[in-house]
Design an enzyme around this catalytic site. Structure first.
Site, PDB file in Angstrom:
ATOM      1  N   LYS A 110      13.681  53.686 -61.893  1.00 17.66           N
ATOM      2  CA  LYS A 110      13.749  53.405 -63.326  1.00 17.66           C
ATOM      3  C   LYS A 110      13.828  54.737 -64.070  1.00 17.66           C
ATOM      4  CE  LYS A 110      11.277  53.318 -66.899  1.00 17.66           C
ATOM      5  NZ  LYS A 110      12.226  53.570 -68.023  1.00 17.66           N
TER       6      LYS A 110
ATOM      7  N   CYS B 155       6.688  70.063 -68.714  1.00 16.11           N
ATOM      8  CA  CYS B 155       5.270  69.787 -68.465  1.00 16.11           C
ATOM      9  C   CYS B 155       4.524  71.029 -67.990  1.00 16.11           C
ATOM     10  CB  CYS B 155       5.110  68.654 -67.467  1.00 16.11           C
ATOM     11  SG  CYS B 155       5.980  68.920 -65.907  1.00 16.11           S
TER      12      CYS B 155
ATOM     13  N   GLU C 163       2.792  62.841 -61.483  1.00 16.63           N
ATOM     14  CA  GLU C 163       3.044  64.180 -62.007  1.00 16.63           C
ATOM     15  C   GLU C 163       3.016  64.033 -63.519  1.00 16.63           C
ATOM     16  OE1 GLU C 163       4.266  67.075 -63.771  1.00 16.63           O
ATOM     17  OE2 GLU C 163       6.290  66.657 -63.058  1.00 16.63           O
TER      18      GLU C 163
ATOM     19  N   GLU D 256      -1.179  68.494 -75.025  1.00 13.97           N
ATOM     20  CA  GLU D 256       0.217  68.776 -74.721  1.00 13.97           C
ATOM     21  C   GLU D 256       1.086  68.387 -75.908  1.00 13.97           C
ATOM     22  OE1 GLU D 256       2.982  68.366 -70.841  1.00 13.97           O
ATOM     23  OE2 GLU D 256       2.220  66.468 -71.595  1.00 13.97           O
TER      24      GLU D 256
ATOM     25  N   GLY E  60      15.904  50.639 -68.469  1.00 16.73           N
ATOM     26  CA  GLY E  60      15.154  49.825 -69.416  1.00 16.73           C
ATOM     27  C   GLY E  60      13.889  50.504 -69.871  1.00 16.73           C
TER      28      GLY E  60
ATOM     29  N   GLY F  28       9.765  51.238 -70.336  1.00 15.98           N
ATOM     30  CA  GLY F  28       8.594  51.348 -69.481  1.00 15.98           C
ATOM     31  C   GLY F  28       7.694  50.126 -69.465  1.00 15.98           C
TER      32      GLY F  28
END
Length: 468
Positions: free
Chosen positions: A168, A277, A243, A375, A199, A201
Protein backbone atom coordinates in the site's frame (compact mmCIF):
# COMPACT_ATOMS: atom_id res chain seq x y z
CA UNK A 1 -7.90 6.69 -13.45
CA UNK A 2 -5.22 4.08 -12.85
CA UNK A 3 -5.86 0.55 -11.57
CA UNK A 4 -4.70 -1.79 -8.81
CA UNK A 5 -2.09 -4.46 -9.47
CA UNK A 6 -3.32 -7.89 -8.34
CA UNK A 7 -2.28 -11.42 -9.40
CA UNK A 8 -0.04 -10.22 -12.20
CA UNK A 9 -2.46 -7.77 -13.84
CA UNK A 10 -4.06 -4.34 -13.62
CA UNK A 11 -7.60 -4.48 -12.23
CA UNK A 12 -10.21 -1.90 -11.30
CA UNK A 13 -10.95 -1.17 -7.66
CA UNK A 14 -14.27 -2.37 -6.31
CA UNK A 15 -14.77 1.02 -4.66
CA UNK A 16 -14.97 3.01 -7.89
CA UNK A 17 -13.54 5.96 -5.97
CA UNK A 18 -10.38 7.91 -6.77
CA UNK A 19 -7.61 9.91 -5.11
CA UNK A 20 -6.29 12.99 -6.88
CA UNK A 21 -2.51 13.18 -7.24
CA UNK A 22 -1.41 16.82 -6.92
CA UNK A 23 1.84 18.40 -8.11
CA UNK A 24 2.93 20.32 -4.99
CA UNK A 25 4.90 22.87 -6.99
CA UNK A 26 1.92 23.91 -9.14
CA UNK A 27 -1.06 22.71 -7.06
CA UNK A 28 -2.45 21.04 -10.19
CA UNK A 29 -3.99 17.56 -10.34
CA UNK A 30 -1.68 15.43 -12.49
CA UNK A 31 -3.15 11.94 -12.08
CA UNK A 32 -5.73 9.84 -10.23
CA UNK A 33 -5.32 6.50 -8.47
CA UNK A 34 -7.93 4.19 -6.96
CA UNK A 35 -9.09 4.62 -3.39
CA UNK A 36 -8.98 0.91 -2.66
CA UNK A 37 -11.42 -0.93 -0.44
CA UNK A 38 -11.26 -3.72 2.13
CA UNK A 39 -12.58 -6.04 -0.59
CA UNK A 40 -9.62 -5.08 -2.77
CA UNK A 41 -7.30 -5.95 0.11
CA UNK A 42 -8.97 -9.36 0.46
CA UNK A 43 -8.43 -10.02 -3.23
CA UNK A 44 -4.77 -8.98 -3.14
CA UNK A 45 -3.99 -10.95 0.04
CA UNK A 46 -5.65 -14.03 -1.44
CA UNK A 47 -3.44 -13.71 -4.53
CA UNK A 48 -0.32 -13.35 -2.38
CA UNK A 49 -1.33 -16.31 -0.20
CA UNK A 50 -1.89 -18.53 -3.23
CA UNK A 51 1.44 -17.55 -4.78
CA UNK A 52 3.47 -18.01 -1.60
CA UNK A 53 4.25 -21.77 -1.66
CA UNK A 54 5.68 -21.74 -5.17
CA UNK A 55 7.63 -18.51 -4.64
CA UNK A 56 9.08 -19.71 -1.34
CA UNK A 57 10.17 -22.91 -3.09
CA UNK A 58 11.77 -21.02 -5.99
CA UNK A 59 15.57 -21.31 -5.78
CA UNK A 60 17.03 -18.23 -4.13
CA UNK A 61 19.29 -17.64 -7.13
CA UNK A 62 16.23 -17.40 -9.40
CA UNK A 63 14.58 -14.90 -7.08
CA UNK A 64 17.81 -12.92 -7.06
CA UNK A 65 18.02 -12.95 -10.85
CA UNK A 66 14.55 -11.41 -11.13
CA UNK A 67 15.46 -8.71 -8.64
CA UNK A 68 18.68 -7.99 -10.51
CA UNK A 69 16.71 -7.64 -13.74
CA UNK A 70 14.37 -5.21 -11.99
CA UNK A 71 17.34 -3.20 -10.71
CA UNK A 72 18.79 -2.99 -14.22
CA UNK A 73 15.47 -1.91 -15.71
CA UNK A 74 14.96 0.73 -13.01
CA UNK A 75 18.43 2.10 -13.70
CA UNK A 76 17.65 2.14 -17.43
CA UNK A 77 14.43 4.07 -16.78
CA UNK A 78 15.92 6.27 -14.04
CA UNK A 79 15.45 9.63 -15.76
CA UNK A 80 11.80 8.95 -16.51
CA UNK A 81 11.11 7.67 -12.97
CA UNK A 82 12.94 10.64 -11.45
CA UNK A 83 10.75 13.04 -13.41
CA UNK A 84 7.70 11.21 -12.11
CA UNK A 85 8.92 11.56 -8.52
CA UNK A 86 9.77 15.25 -9.02
CA UNK A 87 6.22 15.95 -10.13
CA UNK A 88 4.66 13.57 -7.58
CA UNK A 89 6.25 15.03 -4.44
CA UNK A 90 8.22 18.11 -5.49
CA UNK A 91 11.81 16.94 -5.04
CA UNK A 92 14.34 18.86 -7.16
CA UNK A 93 15.12 16.76 -10.21
CA UNK A 94 18.77 16.17 -9.31
CA UNK A 95 17.75 14.83 -5.90
CA UNK A 96 14.93 12.82 -7.47
CA UNK A 97 17.41 11.16 -9.83
CA UNK A 98 20.34 10.49 -7.51
CA UNK A 99 18.64 9.77 -4.20
CA UNK A 100 15.04 8.91 -4.97
CA UNK A 101 15.72 6.67 -7.99
CA UNK A 102 19.32 5.52 -8.42
CA UNK A 103 19.76 4.68 -4.73
CA UNK A 104 16.71 2.36 -4.76
CA UNK A 105 18.11 0.73 -7.90
CA UNK A 106 21.27 0.01 -5.93
CA UNK A 107 19.23 -1.36 -3.02
CA UNK A 108 17.41 -3.70 -5.39
CA UNK A 109 20.74 -4.95 -6.71
CA UNK A 110 22.09 -5.44 -3.17
CA UNK A 111 19.13 -7.63 -2.28
CA UNK A 112 19.44 -9.55 -5.52
CA UNK A 113 23.00 -10.47 -4.53
CA UNK A 114 21.92 -11.36 -0.98
CA UNK A 115 19.15 -13.58 -2.32
CA UNK A 116 21.65 -15.48 -4.44
CA UNK A 117 23.79 -16.06 -1.33
CA UNK A 118 21.00 -17.42 0.89
CA UNK A 119 22.07 -20.83 2.14
CA UNK A 120 19.24 -23.37 2.08
CA UNK A 121 21.44 -25.97 3.77
CA UNK A 122 21.10 -24.30 7.16
CA UNK A 123 23.60 -24.38 10.00
CA UNK A 124 24.37 -26.83 12.79
CA UNK A 125 24.03 -26.21 16.51
CA UNK A 126 24.98 -29.44 18.26
CA UNK A 127 22.33 -32.02 17.38
CA UNK A 128 20.09 -29.41 15.71
CA UNK A 129 19.85 -28.06 12.19
CA UNK A 130 18.89 -24.37 12.09
CA UNK A 131 16.92 -23.29 9.02
CA UNK A 132 15.70 -19.88 7.89
CA UNK A 133 12.42 -19.76 5.98
CA UNK A 134 10.32 -16.91 4.56
CA UNK A 135 7.77 -15.37 6.93
CA UNK A 136 4.90 -15.61 4.42
CA UNK A 137 2.60 -12.88 3.12
CA UNK A 138 3.98 -9.40 3.85
CA UNK A 139 1.95 -6.20 3.94
CA UNK A 140 4.20 -3.24 3.11
CA UNK A 141 2.76 0.16 4.03
CA UNK A 142 4.94 3.03 2.86
CA UNK A 143 5.11 6.84 3.15
CA UNK A 144 5.28 9.69 0.65
CA UNK A 145 8.58 11.35 1.53
CA UNK A 146 10.81 8.80 -0.27
CA UNK A 147 8.09 7.19 -2.38
CA UNK A 148 10.30 4.70 -4.22
CA UNK A 149 13.16 4.13 -1.79
CA UNK A 150 10.87 3.23 1.11
CA UNK A 151 8.95 0.83 -1.12
CA UNK A 152 12.12 -0.89 -2.31
CA UNK A 153 13.43 -1.13 1.27
CA UNK A 154 10.49 -3.43 2.02
CA UNK A 155 9.65 -5.14 -1.27
CA UNK A 156 13.25 -6.09 -2.15
CA UNK A 157 14.11 -8.00 1.06
CA UNK A 158 10.67 -9.59 1.23
CA UNK A 159 10.93 -10.96 -2.31
CA UNK A 160 14.56 -11.96 -1.82
CA UNK A 161 13.61 -13.96 1.28
CA UNK A 162 10.83 -15.80 -0.56
CA UNK A 163 7.86 -13.86 0.81
CA UNK A 164 4.97 -12.54 -1.26
CA UNK A 165 3.88 -8.92 -0.92
CA UNK A 166 0.87 -6.65 -0.85
CA UNK A 167 1.99 -3.03 -1.07
CA UNK A 168 0.00 0.00 0.00
CA UNK A 169 1.88 3.10 -1.18
CA UNK A 170 1.04 6.51 0.21
CA UNK A 171 -1.96 8.06 -1.49
CA UNK A 172 -0.15 11.43 -1.34
CA UNK A 173 2.67 10.42 -3.72
CA UNK A 174 1.83 7.02 -5.25
CA UNK A 175 3.19 7.27 -8.79
CA UNK A 176 6.70 5.91 -8.12
CA UNK A 177 5.14 2.73 -6.74
CA UNK A 178 3.22 2.35 -9.98
CA UNK A 179 6.49 2.66 -11.89
CA UNK A 180 8.01 -0.13 -9.78
CA UNK A 181 4.95 -2.36 -10.28
CA UNK A 182 5.32 -1.96 -14.03
CA UNK A 183 9.02 -2.88 -13.82
CA UNK A 184 8.34 -5.99 -11.71
CA UNK A 185 5.66 -7.01 -14.18
CA UNK A 186 7.98 -6.49 -17.14
CA UNK A 187 10.78 -8.65 -15.71
CA UNK A 188 8.37 -11.55 -15.29
CA UNK A 189 7.67 -11.79 -11.58
CA UNK A 190 5.12 -14.62 -11.18
CA UNK A 191 1.47 -13.57 -10.69
CA UNK A 192 0.53 -12.92 -7.08
CA UNK A 193 4.09 -12.57 -5.80
CA UNK A 194 3.76 -8.78 -5.81
CA UNK A 195 0.45 -6.97 -5.49
CA UNK A 196 -0.43 -3.31 -4.96
CA UNK A 197 -3.56 -1.67 -3.55
CA UNK A 198 -3.55 2.12 -3.49
CA UNK A 199 -5.80 4.10 -1.18
CA UNK A 200 -6.15 5.63 2.24
CA UNK A 201 -4.48 4.40 5.41
CA UNK A 202 -7.63 4.09 7.54
CA UNK A 203 -9.15 1.82 4.87
CA UNK A 204 -6.44 -0.09 2.99
CA UNK A 205 -3.66 0.16 5.57
CA UNK A 206 -5.83 -0.89 8.48
CA UNK A 207 -7.37 -3.76 6.51
CA UNK A 208 -3.89 -5.07 5.76
CA UNK A 209 -2.64 -4.69 9.33
CA UNK A 210 -5.61 -6.60 10.70
CA UNK A 211 -5.90 -9.22 7.95
CA UNK A 212 -5.69 -12.79 9.29
CA UNK A 213 -3.89 -14.05 6.16
CA UNK A 214 -1.10 -11.47 6.42
CA UNK A 215 1.89 -12.86 8.31
CA UNK A 216 3.92 -9.67 8.66
CA UNK A 217 3.41 -5.91 8.43
CA UNK A 218 6.30 -3.62 7.59
CA UNK A 219 5.26 0.00 8.16
CA UNK A 220 7.03 3.31 7.69
CA UNK A 221 5.30 6.49 8.80
CA UNK A 222 4.42 8.54 11.83
CA UNK A 223 4.76 7.22 15.37
CA UNK A 224 1.03 7.79 15.91
CA UNK A 225 0.14 5.65 12.89
CA UNK A 226 2.70 3.05 13.97
CA UNK A 227 0.88 2.62 17.26
CA UNK A 228 -2.34 1.97 15.36
CA UNK A 229 -0.69 -0.58 13.08
CA UNK A 230 0.77 -2.40 16.09
CA UNK A 231 -2.59 -2.50 17.82
CA UNK A 232 -4.39 -3.91 14.79
CA UNK A 233 -1.66 -6.46 14.06
CA UNK A 234 -1.61 -7.67 17.67
CA UNK A 235 -4.97 -9.43 17.28
CA UNK A 236 -3.37 -12.05 15.03
CA UNK A 237 0.12 -11.90 16.63
CA UNK A 238 1.70 -11.15 13.27
CA UNK A 239 5.25 -9.89 13.00
CA UNK A 240 5.53 -6.09 12.85
CA UNK A 241 8.48 -3.90 11.91
CA UNK A 242 8.15 -0.14 12.31
CA UNK A 243 10.29 2.68 10.93
CA UNK A 244 8.81 5.78 12.53
CA UNK A 245 9.65 9.37 13.40
CA UNK A 246 12.84 11.07 14.44
CA UNK A 247 14.22 14.21 16.02
CA UNK A 248 17.88 13.64 15.40
CA UNK A 249 20.71 15.74 16.81
CA UNK A 250 23.92 16.89 15.15
CA UNK A 251 26.33 17.31 18.07
CA UNK A 252 29.11 19.78 17.27
CA UNK A 253 31.96 19.39 19.77
CA UNK A 254 34.31 22.33 20.48
CA UNK A 255 37.27 21.03 18.44
CA UNK A 256 35.18 20.26 15.35
CA UNK A 257 35.74 21.95 12.00
CA UNK A 258 32.85 24.43 12.13
CA UNK A 259 32.97 25.20 8.40
CA UNK A 260 32.28 21.57 7.58
CA UNK A 261 29.99 20.70 10.50
CA UNK A 262 27.62 23.62 10.11
CA UNK A 263 27.37 23.43 6.33
CA UNK A 264 26.72 19.67 6.41
CA UNK A 265 24.31 19.96 9.34
CA UNK A 266 22.21 22.59 7.59
CA UNK A 267 22.20 20.55 4.37
CA UNK A 268 21.03 17.44 6.20
CA UNK A 269 18.25 19.34 7.97
CA UNK A 270 16.93 20.76 4.70
CA UNK A 271 17.41 17.85 2.29
CA UNK A 272 14.14 16.78 0.68
CA UNK A 273 12.66 20.02 2.09
CA UNK A 274 13.21 18.63 5.58
CA UNK A 275 10.82 15.75 4.86
CA UNK A 276 13.24 13.08 6.09
CA UNK A 277 12.67 11.01 9.22
CA UNK A 278 16.41 10.85 9.90
CA UNK A 279 17.06 14.58 9.32
CA UNK A 280 19.39 16.27 11.81
CA UNK A 281 16.72 18.78 12.77
CA UNK A 282 18.57 19.80 15.97
CA UNK A 283 22.08 21.23 16.04
CA UNK A 284 23.80 21.13 19.46
CA UNK A 285 26.62 23.64 19.88
CA UNK A 286 28.90 24.61 22.77
CA UNK A 287 27.77 27.88 24.32
CA UNK A 288 31.14 29.53 23.66
CA UNK A 289 30.69 28.94 19.90
CA UNK A 290 26.94 29.45 19.78
CA UNK A 291 26.69 32.90 18.21
CA UNK A 292 29.33 32.02 15.63
CA UNK A 293 27.48 28.86 14.63
CA UNK A 294 24.10 30.61 14.45
CA UNK A 295 25.60 33.17 12.09
CA UNK A 296 27.10 30.44 9.92
CA UNK A 297 23.78 28.54 9.82
CA UNK A 298 21.85 31.65 8.82
CA UNK A 299 24.32 32.32 6.02
CA UNK A 300 24.06 28.72 4.81
CA UNK A 301 20.24 28.81 4.93
CA UNK A 302 20.19 31.91 2.72
CA UNK A 303 21.53 29.81 -0.15
CA UNK A 304 18.51 27.48 -0.23
CA UNK A 305 16.66 28.90 -3.22
CA UNK A 306 13.01 27.96 -3.50
CA UNK A 307 11.57 26.78 -6.78
CA UNK A 308 10.03 24.07 -8.91
CA UNK A 309 11.75 20.71 -9.30
CA UNK A 310 12.97 21.32 -12.85
CA UNK A 311 14.54 24.73 -12.22
CA UNK A 312 18.30 24.18 -11.98
CA UNK A 313 18.58 26.97 -9.40
CA UNK A 314 16.24 25.20 -6.98
CA UNK A 315 17.75 23.88 -3.75
CA UNK A 316 14.50 23.69 -1.75
CA UNK A 317 11.39 22.27 -3.35
CA UNK A 318 7.84 22.47 -2.02
CA UNK A 319 6.41 20.44 0.79
CA UNK A 320 4.37 17.53 -0.46
CA UNK A 321 0.90 18.93 0.27
CA UNK A 322 -1.04 21.89 1.62
CA UNK A 323 -1.66 19.93 4.82
CA UNK A 324 2.07 19.36 5.33
CA UNK A 325 2.84 23.02 4.59
CA UNK A 326 0.25 24.11 7.15
CA UNK A 327 1.66 21.69 9.75
CA UNK A 328 5.15 23.15 9.37
CA UNK A 329 3.84 26.71 9.60
CA UNK A 330 2.06 25.87 12.85
CA UNK A 331 5.36 24.68 14.32
CA UNK A 332 7.16 27.81 13.15
CA UNK A 333 4.51 29.93 14.88
CA UNK A 334 4.65 27.80 18.01
CA UNK A 335 8.42 28.11 18.20
CA UNK A 336 8.11 31.88 18.30
CA UNK A 337 5.30 31.71 20.84
CA UNK A 338 7.49 29.61 23.15
CA UNK A 339 10.29 32.16 22.99
CA UNK A 340 12.70 30.82 20.38
CA UNK A 341 14.24 33.39 18.01
CA UNK A 342 13.44 33.07 14.33
CA UNK A 343 16.74 34.04 12.69
CA UNK A 344 16.13 32.80 9.13
CA UNK A 345 13.13 32.01 6.96
CA UNK A 346 9.73 31.18 8.33
CA UNK A 347 7.70 32.49 5.40
CA UNK A 348 4.86 30.11 4.49
CA UNK A 349 3.75 31.45 1.09
CA UNK A 350 6.90 32.86 -0.48
CA UNK A 351 5.86 31.97 -4.05
CA UNK A 352 2.57 32.53 -5.83
CA UNK A 353 1.89 28.83 -6.30
CA UNK A 354 3.02 25.69 -4.55
CA UNK A 355 3.31 24.46 -0.98
CA UNK A 356 6.56 26.19 -0.10
CA UNK A 357 8.13 27.11 3.24
CA UNK A 358 11.42 28.97 3.42
CA UNK A 359 14.54 27.41 4.90
CA UNK A 360 14.02 28.22 8.58
CA UNK A 361 16.49 28.48 11.47
CA UNK A 362 15.66 28.99 15.14
CA UNK A 363 18.15 30.17 17.76
CA UNK A 364 17.56 30.50 21.49
CA UNK A 365 15.98 27.04 21.57
CA UNK A 366 15.71 25.40 24.97
CA UNK A 367 15.29 21.66 25.63
CA UNK A 368 11.62 20.87 26.04
CA UNK A 369 10.28 23.34 23.50
CA UNK A 370 7.94 21.78 20.94
CA UNK A 371 10.30 22.57 18.07
CA UNK A 372 13.08 20.78 19.98
CA UNK A 373 11.02 17.73 20.97
CA UNK A 374 8.57 17.03 18.14
CA UNK A 375 9.10 15.95 14.57
CA UNK A 376 8.19 18.84 12.26
CA UNK A 377 8.99 17.21 8.91
CA UNK A 378 9.87 20.43 7.16
CA UNK A 379 12.87 22.71 6.54
CA UNK A 380 13.22 23.85 10.17
CA UNK A 381 16.49 23.69 12.11
CA UNK A 382 16.67 24.28 15.88
CA UNK A 383 20.07 25.30 17.30
CA UNK A 384 20.53 24.46 21.00
CA UNK A 385 23.44 25.45 23.26
CA UNK A 386 25.20 23.18 25.76
CA UNK A 387 27.97 23.73 28.31
CA UNK A 388 29.52 20.24 28.63
CA UNK A 389 29.74 17.04 26.64
CA UNK A 390 27.61 15.28 29.24
CA UNK A 391 24.90 17.91 28.81
CA UNK A 392 25.10 17.59 25.02
CA UNK A 393 24.56 13.84 25.27
CA UNK A 394 21.66 14.36 27.68
CA UNK A 395 19.98 16.83 25.31
CA UNK A 396 20.60 14.61 22.27
CA UNK A 397 18.99 11.67 24.07
CA UNK A 398 16.23 13.77 25.57
CA UNK A 399 13.44 13.20 23.05
CA UNK A 400 11.07 10.23 22.58
CA UNK A 401 12.94 9.37 19.39
CA UNK A 402 16.20 7.64 18.51
CA UNK A 403 16.56 7.26 14.76
CA UNK A 404 19.73 9.03 13.63
CA UNK A 405 22.28 11.69 14.51
CA UNK A 406 25.76 13.01 13.94
CA UNK A 407 28.86 13.84 15.98
CA UNK A 408 31.54 16.28 14.86
CA UNK A 409 34.84 16.38 16.74
CA UNK A 410 38.52 17.16 16.36
CA UNK A 411 39.40 13.47 16.18
CA UNK A 412 37.58 10.34 15.12
CA UNK A 413 38.22 8.77 18.53
CA UNK A 414 36.50 11.64 20.34
CA UNK A 415 33.55 11.54 17.94
CA UNK A 416 33.13 7.76 18.30
CA UNK A 417 33.22 8.02 22.09
CA UNK A 418 30.26 10.41 22.04
CA UNK A 419 28.47 8.51 19.23
CA UNK A 420 28.49 5.37 21.38
CA UNK A 421 26.58 7.28 24.08
CA UNK A 422 23.75 8.35 21.77
CA UNK A 423 20.61 6.22 22.02
CA UNK A 424 19.94 6.13 18.32
CA UNK A 425 20.02 3.66 15.47
CA UNK A 426 22.71 5.30 13.35
CA UNK A 427 25.23 8.07 13.84
CA UNK A 428 27.36 9.86 11.24
CA UNK A 429 30.92 10.33 12.54
CA UNK A 430 32.60 13.50 11.25
CA UNK A 431 30.46 13.52 8.15
CA UNK A 432 30.25 9.80 7.46
CA UNK A 433 27.88 9.28 4.54
CA UNK A 434 24.68 7.23 4.52
CA UNK A 435 25.40 3.61 3.67
CA UNK A 436 22.43 1.77 2.08
CA UNK A 437 24.07 -1.57 2.85
CA UNK A 438 24.09 -0.88 6.61
CA UNK A 439 21.08 -1.52 8.86
CA UNK A 440 18.65 1.39 9.23
CA UNK A 441 16.17 1.75 12.09
CA UNK A 442 15.63 3.32 15.45
CA UNK A 443 15.49 3.11 19.21
CA UNK A 444 12.57 4.13 21.43
CA UNK A 445 9.57 5.58 19.58
CA UNK A 446 11.47 5.63 16.30
CA UNK A 447 10.37 2.04 15.83
CA UNK A 448 11.63 -1.51 15.91
CA UNK A 449 13.32 -3.82 13.47
CA UNK A 450 15.80 -2.84 10.78
CA UNK A 451 15.82 -2.23 7.04
CA UNK A 452 18.65 -2.56 4.50
CA UNK A 453 21.56 -4.97 4.35
CA UNK A 454 21.58 -8.48 5.77
CA UNK A 455 19.94 -7.33 9.01
CA UNK A 456 17.00 -5.96 7.03
CA UNK A 457 16.70 -9.21 5.07
CA UNK A 458 16.60 -11.24 8.29
CA UNK A 459 13.39 -9.46 9.34
CA UNK A 460 11.59 -11.45 6.62
CA UNK A 461 12.89 -14.86 7.70
CA UNK A 462 11.54 -17.26 10.32
CA UNK A 463 13.95 -19.50 12.22
CA UNK A 464 13.24 -23.23 12.50
CA UNK A 465 15.29 -25.85 14.32
CA UNK A 466 15.29 -29.55 13.47
CA UNK A 467 16.41 -31.83 16.31
CA UNK A 468 18.30 -35.09 15.58
Amino acid sequence: MRHLYVHGGWVASSSGEAVDVVDPATEEVVDRVPAGSAADVDRAVAAARAAFPAWAATPAAERGALLMAAAALLKEQAEQVARTIAVDMGAPYGLALKVHTLMPAGVLADHARMAEELDDAGERAGRSLILREPVGVVAAVTPWNYPLHQVVCKVAPALAAGCTVVLKPSEVAPLAAYALAEILHEVGLPPGVFNMVSGYGPVVGEALAAHPDVDMVSFTGSTRAGRRVSALASHTIKRVTLELGGKSASVVLPEADLDVAVKAGVANAFVNSGQTCSAWSRMLVHRDQYDDVVGRAVAAASGYTLGGPFDEATRLGPLVSAAQRDRVVRYVNRGQEEGARLVAGGGDRPLERGYFVEATVFAGVDPGMAIEQEEIFGPVLAIIPYTSVDQAVEIANGTPYGLAGAVWAGTEEEAVAVARRLRTGQVAVNGGRFNPSAPFGGYKQSGNGRELGRFGLQEYLEIKSLQF
